[in-house]
Scaffold this motif. Structure first.
Motif, mmCIF file in Angstrom:
data_model
loop_
_atom_site.group_PDB
_atom_site.id
_atom_site.type_symbol
_atom_site.label_atom_id
_atom_site.label_comp_id
_atom_site.label_asym_id
_atom_site.label_seq_id
_atom_site.Cartn_x
_atom_site.Cartn_y
_atom_site.Cartn_z
ATOM 1 N N ARG A 101 -9.757 8.823 -18.637
ATOM 2 C CA ARG A 101 -10.687 9.882 -19.005
ATOM 3 C C ARG A 101 -11.582 10.002 -18.252
ATOM 4 N N ASP A 102 -12.110 11.267 -17.923
ATOM 5 C CA ASP A 102 -13.272 11.563 -16.863
ATOM 6 C C ASP A 102 -14.658 10.715 -17.284
ATOM 7 N N VAL A 103 -15.323 10.425 -16.083
ATOM 8 C CA VAL A 103 -16.530 9.612 -16.345
ATOM 9 C C VAL A 103 -17.649 10.387 -15.608
ATOM 10 N N LEU A 104 -18.850 10.819 -16.180
ATOM 11 C CA LEU A 104 -20.029 11.061 -15.429
ATOM 12 C C LEU A 104 -21.111 9.768 -15.655
ATOM 13 N N GLY A 105 -21.166 9.055 -14.553
ATOM 14 C CA GLY A 105 -21.959 7.909 -14.724
ATOM 15 C C GLY A 105 -23.434 8.174 -13.933
ATOM 16 N N CYS A 106 -24.169 7.563 -14.249
ATOM 17 C CA CYS A 106 -25.759 7.567 -13.803
ATOM 18 C C CYS A 106 -26.289 6.177 -13.891
ATOM 19 N N ALA A 107 -26.628 5.446 -12.783
ATOM 20 C CA ALA A 107 -27.216 4.299 -12.691
ATOM 21 C C ALA A 107 -27.906 4.110 -11.465
ATOM 22 N N GLN A 108 -28.981 3.156 -11.470
ATOM 23 C CA GLN A 108 -29.801 2.969 -10.513
ATOM 24 C C GLN A 108 -28.974 2.244 -9.166
ATOM 25 N N THR A 109 -29.569 2.216 -8.132
ATOM 26 C CA THR A 109 -28.915 1.479 -7.036
ATOM 27 C C THR A 109 -28.897 0.018 -7.258
ATOM 28 N N GLY A 110 -27.773 -0.646 -6.707
ATOM 29 C CA GLY A 110 -27.669 -2.167 -6.760
ATOM 30 C C GLY A 110 -27.246 -2.545 -8.063
ATOM 31 N N THR A 111 -26.547 -1.680 -8.898
ATOM 32 C CA THR A 111 -25.911 -1.984 -9.936
ATOM 33 C C THR A 111 -24.396 -2.152 -9.982
ATOM 34 N N GLY A 112 -23.865 -1.931 -8.910
ATOM 35 C CA GLY A 112 -22.452 -2.193 -8.836
ATOM 36 C C GLY A 112 -21.482 -0.961 -9.171
ATOM 37 N N LYS A 113 -22.077 0.211 -8.955
ATOM 38 C CA LYS A 113 -21.230 1.305 -9.046
ATOM 39 C C LYS A 113 -20.251 1.331 -8.315
ATOM 40 N N THR A 114 -19.950 1.039 -7.086
ATOM 41 C CA THR A 114 -18.810 1.058 -6.309
ATOM 42 C C THR A 114 -17.751 0.307 -7.086
ATOM 43 N N ALA A 115 -17.988 -1.085 -7.495
ATOM 44 C CA ALA A 115 -16.815 -1.800 -8.125
ATOM 45 C C ALA A 115 -16.414 -1.125 -9.488
ATOM 46 N N SER A 116 -17.349 -0.275 -10.109
ATOM 47 C CA SER A 116 -16.961 0.327 -11.368
ATOM 48 C C SER A 116 -15.665 1.348 -11.253
ATOM 49 N N PHE A 117 -15.506 1.708 -10.021
ATOM 50 C CA PHE A 117 -14.596 2.680 -9.928
ATOM 51 C C PHE A 117 -13.349 2.097 -8.998
ATOM 52 N N THR A 118 -13.581 1.167 -8.170
ATOM 53 C CA THR A 118 -12.704 0.624 -7.322
ATOM 54 C C THR A 118 -11.700 -0.349 -8.120
ATOM 55 N N LEU A 119 -12.304 -1.149 -9.082
ATOM 56 C CA LEU A 119 -11.427 -1.982 -9.665
ATOM 57 C C LEU A 119 -10.424 -1.246 -10.600
ATOM 58 N N PRO A 120 -10.748 -0.336 -11.457
ATOM 59 C CA PRO A 120 -9.763 0.281 -12.200
ATOM 60 C C PRO A 120 -8.644 1.287 -11.355
ATOM 61 N N MET A 121 -9.213 1.787 -10.334
ATOM 62 C CA MET A 121 -8.251 2.488 -9.535
ATOM 63 C C MET A 121 -7.198 1.575 -8.865
ATOM 64 N N ILE A 122 -7.753 0.400 -8.419
ATOM 65 C CA ILE A 122 -6.590 -0.426 -8.086
ATOM 66 C C ILE A 122 -5.509 -0.887 -8.983
ATOM 67 N N GLU A 123 -6.135 -1.299 -10.349
ATOM 68 C CA GLU A 123 -5.131 -1.400 -11.625
ATOM 69 C C GLU A 123 -4.142 -0.329 -11.725
ATOM 70 N N ILE A 124 -4.653 1.100 -11.606
ATOM 71 C CA ILE A 124 -3.686 1.992 -11.932
ATOM 72 C C ILE A 124 -2.760 2.522 -10.720
ATOM 73 N N LEU A 125 -3.381 2.151 -9.324
ATOM 74 C CA LEU A 125 -2.289 2.270 -8.203
ATOM 75 C C LEU A 125 -1.464 1.418 -8.211
ATOM 76 N N ALA A 126 -1.620 -0.021 -8.849
ATOM 77 C CA ALA A 126 -0.486 -0.862 -8.633
ATOM 78 C C ALA A 126 0.784 -0.572 -8.855
ATOM 79 N N SER A 127 1.215 0.422 -9.764
ATOM 80 C CA SER A 127 2.485 0.780 -9.941
ATOM 81 C C SER A 127 2.495 2.150 -9.328
ATOM 82 N N GLY A 128 3.543 2.350 -8.512
ATOM 83 C CA GLY A 128 3.973 3.649 -7.725
ATOM 84 C C GLY A 128 4.054 3.444 -6.338
#
Length: 585
Positions: free
Chosen positions: A39-66
């Motif tokens: 599902r599409d996500v619109l995320g708003c959070a202050q800096t230093g709260t781990g936004k980068t890991a919030s999309f890199t971890l699920p992307m790695i899980e999705i791209l593992a197959s293919g």
């Protein structure tokens, strides 16, 4: 909650444990399950709260197959700056070390040939800045048909840098059957309109109020006095002295010093090095290799202080950053949030100092209005730089006079007076002020002359009333017949009829300007002659034959007269007679 409760694989959990993280941040706990659902996500959070890991971890899980195809990446991550793109690439290496995924980094300032070689082999994740991505696509080295996941990171920064038109063009090249993730530290109206355009029924995740600073950061404000007048950018020397006093007092482990202008970055860095501080500079005019080398050296504790512009204010994750110094107050309130967000990350404590002058009052007010907190002011006393809390900043109040107190005292109000005041009043007429030349003349009168003057005697005569006679009824005059106006001939027409030269044409009269004379009325004799000709014509006598006969007769008479009168013929006859007489003799 632990990462194992988010639905991640064992390989990812092991990589997260190796990185030293055990519990997810609020933005990670809410975003990762939604992204795994597609599902599409619109995320708003202050800096230093781990936004980068919030999309890199699920992307790695999705791209593992293919499997990726040549020049056709399976996912795309857009970043506003090169440093952010390089940092996201490092996160993929950290969290995806137990997965066989390939990535490519498309940023400016580096060799494009090496980047194209990686694309030709096929990549699972493409991390790029908008400008370099469009450049490679227009050269025909990239196909965007197979992108199934799009991430737009730091959308508010892209809006400030003017990358939104490029982002819109890139999104138009992608397939509509995709998952779009948009993350931002602030949420202005423009970002919301972009979300409505790019996202389809997104899940809105807001961890904290937009533009809110972290509670782990201790903020302070130092006001500097200078004698440079009210010109902008004044008090640079005094601000450099204050910066050195703050560094000597706190003795930070490391620190970032932010300046608004690139020229000030160089000046402040040279000043710190001159006074014995280990400092380096970082701004947008440096080439990519120098910037990456400076960042790597700073992360490895090669020097303590990095003087930089807002290039380093977004997304840079440097472990155990202790201090942030704002040498200049940022002109945009959101930039202040991003600057001080480089410290106090991942639960660590940090310090943020802002050096300002009285000319920066409006920028400070805007920052406090956005963040919702008043920055406490401190004072530096003496060479030891003892910190003292100053009085809270407030608007200056005027001294209260006795007259003002009397006016402020309660008064008894008469209801009749209030009724008169409530009645509608007529608008007052505005009178224009007279100038010196328009002032009324004043006449000076001597009072003594007025007393000496004798009064004039006025003789009153009786006036008999005069009775006016009744006016007689006047007869209506007869109306004169209306005269028919004849059209007046112009001067040009009269000149044409009289065959006079027209002004401007000299003695030459063009043929088209010559008026044909109108025929005159015929006399009675001429009319009789015409009737006679008609009768002759009826009798069979043609007028042409008569004219010819008359003409011939005239010609014959003239010929005879010529023969008789010709002197040469008379002379010839006398000579012949003389010759004949002599011959007879």
């Amino acid at each position: 909650m632990n990462f194992s409760d988010l639905g991640l694989s064992e390989e990812l959990l092991r990589a997260v444990d190796d990185a030293g993280y055990s519990e997810p941040t609020p933005i990670q706990a809410q975003a990762i399950p939604v992204v795994l659902m597609g599902r599409d996500v619109l995320g708003c959070a202050q800096t230093g709260t781990g936004k980068t890991a919030s999309f890199t971890l699920p992307m790695i899980e999705i791209l593992a197959s293919g499997r990726a195809k040549a020049r056709m990446p399976r996912s795309l991550i857009l970043e506003p700056t090169r440093e952010l793109a390089a940092q996201v690439a490092d996160n993929f290496d950290t969290y995806g070390k137990y997965h066989k995924l390939s990535k490519a980094l498309l940023i400016g300032g580096s060799s494009m040939a090496q980047q194209l070689k990686v694309l030709d082999k096929g990549v699972d994740v493409l991390i790029a800045t908008p400008g370099r991505l469009l450049d490679v696509f227009e050269r025909g080295h990239l196909l965007m048909n197979d992108v199934r996941t799009l991430v737009i990171d730091e959308a508010d920064r892209m809006l400030d840098m003017g990358f939104i038109p490029d982002v819109e063009k890139i999104v138009s090249l992608l397939s509509p059957m995709r998952t779009t993730l948009l993350f931002s530290a602030t949420m202005p109206k423009e970002i919301k309109s972009l979300a409505e355009k790019f996202l389809s029924n997104p899940k809105e995740i807001t961890v904290s109020r937009p533009a809110q600073t972290a509670e782990t950061i201790t903020q302070a404000l130092v006001m500097v006095k200078h004698s440079d007048g009210k010109r902008p950018g004044g008090g640079q020397k005094e601000k450099r002295d204050t910066l050195r006093k703050l560094i000597e007092k706190d003795d930070p482990r490391n620190g970032l010093i932010f300046c608004n202008r690139k020229r000030d970055v160089d000046i402040v860095c040279k000043s710190l090095v001159k006074h014995g501080f280990a400092a380096e500079r970082l701004h947008g005019d440096m080439d990519q290799s120098s910037r990456m080398e400076t960042l790597t050296k700073f992360k490895a504790d090669g020097f303590k202080f990095m003087v930089c512009s807002d290039v380093a204010a977004r997304g840079l994750d440097i472990q155990a950053m202790s201090h942030v110094f704002n040498f200049d107050v940022p002109t945009h309130p959101e930039d202040y949030v991003h600057r001080i967000g480089r410290t106090g990350r991942a639960g660590n404590k940090g310090h943020a100092y802002t050096i300002a002058t009285k000319e920066d009052h409006k920028y400070l007010s805007a920052i406090e209005q956005v963040t919702g907190n008043i920055i406490p002011e401190i004072k530096l006393d003496g060479k030891a730089a003892d910190l003292k809390m100053a009085a809270p900043r407030s608007t200056p109040q005027k001294a209260v006079t006795p007259e003002a107190k009397a006016e402020a005292a309660p008064t008894v109000v008469n209801p009749e007076d209030t009724a008169e005041e409530d009645a509608p009043k007529k608008p007052r007429r505005r009178r224009s002020k007279r100038t010196a030349s328009e002032e009324r003349p004043t006449v000076e009168i001597d009072p003594f002359e007025v007393e000496k003057a004798e009064p004039k005697t006025v003789i009153e005569t009786p006036v008999e009333p005069v009775v006016a006679p009744e006016p007689a009824k006047a007869e209506k005059p007869e109306r004169a017949p209306k005269k028919t106006r004849q059209p007046r001939e112009s001067k040009k027409q009269t000149q044409q009829q009289n065959h006079q030269p027209v002004k401007g044409l000299g003695a030459h009269m063009p043929a088209f300007l010559v008026a044909v004379p109108t025929p005159k009325q015929r006399t009675k004799a001429q009319l009789k002659a015409d009737l006679k000709e008609e009768k002759d014509f009826e009798n069979g006598i043609e007028p042409e034959e008569v004219i010819l006969t008359e003409a011939n007769a005239v010609v014959e008479v003239e010929v005879v007269a010529d023969v008789v009168v010709q002197p040469e013929e008379v002379i010839s006859t006398e000579a012949d007679q003389f010759v004949e007489a002599t011959n007879e003799d």
